[in-house]
Design a protein around this motif. Sequence first.
Motif, PDB file in Angstrom:
ATOM      1  N   LYS A  88      -0.616  -6.666  -5.839  1.00  0.00           N
ATOM      2  CA  LYS A  88       0.177  -5.437  -5.783  1.00  0.00           C
ATOM      3  C   LYS A  88       1.533  -5.699  -6.410  1.00  0.00           C
ATOM      4  O   LYS A  88       2.152  -6.733  -6.161  1.00  0.00           O
ATOM      5  N   SER A  89       1.961  -4.762  -7.175  1.00  0.00           N
ATOM      6  CA  SER A  89       3.269  -4.886  -7.795  1.00  0.00           C
ATOM      7  C   SER A  89       4.342  -4.519  -6.775  1.00  0.00           C
ATOM      8  O   SER A  89       4.224  -3.532  -6.045  1.00  0.00           O
ATOM      9  N   ALA A  90       5.404  -5.289  -6.731  1.00  0.00           N
ATOM     10  CA  ALA A  90       6.488  -5.021  -5.790  1.00  0.00           C
ATOM     11  C   ALA A  90       7.187  -3.719  -6.129  1.00  0.00           C
ATOM     12  O   ALA A  90       7.631  -2.985  -5.246  1.00  0.00           O
ATOM     13  N   VAL A  91       7.254  -3.407  -7.408  1.00  0.00           N
ATOM     14  CA  VAL A  91       7.904  -2.160  -7.826  1.00  0.00           C
ATOM     15  C   VAL A  91       7.096  -0.959  -7.355  1.00  0.00           C
ATOM     16  O   VAL A  91       7.640   0.045  -6.870  1.00  0.00           O
ATOM     17  N   GLU A  92       5.759  -1.038  -7.479  1.00  0.00           N
ATOM     18  CA  GLU A  92       4.908   0.059  -7.031  1.00  0.00           C
ATOM     19  C   GLU A  92       5.033   0.276  -5.528  1.00  0.00           C
ATOM     20  O   GLU A  92       5.111   1.411  -5.058  1.00  0.00           O
ATOM     21  N   GLU A  93       5.049  -0.817  -4.783  1.00  0.00           N
ATOM     22  CA  GLU A  93       5.176  -0.712  -3.330  1.00  0.00           C
ATOM     23  C   GLU A  93       6.521  -0.090  -2.952  1.00  0.00           C
ATOM     24  O   GLU A  93       6.599   0.745  -2.053  1.00  0.00           O
ATOM     25  N   PHE A  94       7.571  -0.486  -3.653  1.00  0.00           N
ATOM     26  CA  PHE A  94       8.896   0.075  -3.378  1.00  0.00           C
ATOM     27  C   PHE A  94       8.915   1.576  -3.652  1.00  0.00           C
ATOM     28  O   PHE A  94       9.449   2.358  -2.872  1.00  0.00           O
ATOM     29  N   ARG A  95       8.305   1.977  -4.759  1.00  0.00           N
ATOM     30  CA  ARG A  95       8.278   3.405  -5.106  1.00  0.00           C
ATOM     31  C   ARG A  95       7.466   4.212  -4.110  1.00  0.00           C
ATOM     32  O   ARG A  95       7.790   5.368  -3.817  1.00  0.00           O
ATOM     33  N   LYS A  96       6.390   3.631  -3.590  1.00  0.00           N
ATOM     34  CA  LYS A  96       5.578   4.337  -2.601  1.00  0.00           C
ATOM     35  C   LYS A  96       6.363   4.570  -1.322  1.00  0.00           C
ATOM     36  O   LYS A  96       6.264   5.632  -0.712  1.00  0.00           O
TER      37      LYS A  96
END
Length: 161
Positions: free
Chosen positions: A76-84
Amino acid sequence: MSASMIRKGLELLSDDIKDGSKKQKSAAKKKHTPSKAEVMGLVSSNRQGVSRQVRRLQGRLGPGKSKATVKDKRIKSAVEEFRKKQGKSHLSSNLLYFLGTGFRATDSDTMKIVNQNSGRQSRHRPDRTVKKAPEEKSVFTEDEFQQFQKEYFGRTVEEGN
């Protein structure tokens, strides 16, 4: 025995065999965590470390087994998780909505809202504005007053001073 009775017996036997094989397959697929009594038979006879061996052997099978493998894991990308996890800002859409409406509240409605939101204590309430009494308008004009002064006094009062 008749042939029909033998045939029925064979059918029942074949059904039992099919059901039994399905049960064995499902039991083989569904491994359960062994109980302490089952595991005790697998533990060595020397006395030291028995409880640790039991725990180790019980933890091998079933749902409690360790799944600390990287296989079948999606990175999982950390950026994607942050945006979610971040909430979307609705400020611009809300501003467009409120600026786009042509409705304007009446003054009485706005005063009701302001009065409801003001505090209950007297220091929170603004001073009430005193309504000024409208100046009374004279029925006569200034020229008529001067003409009246000339007729009554013979001259205007302002000139006599």
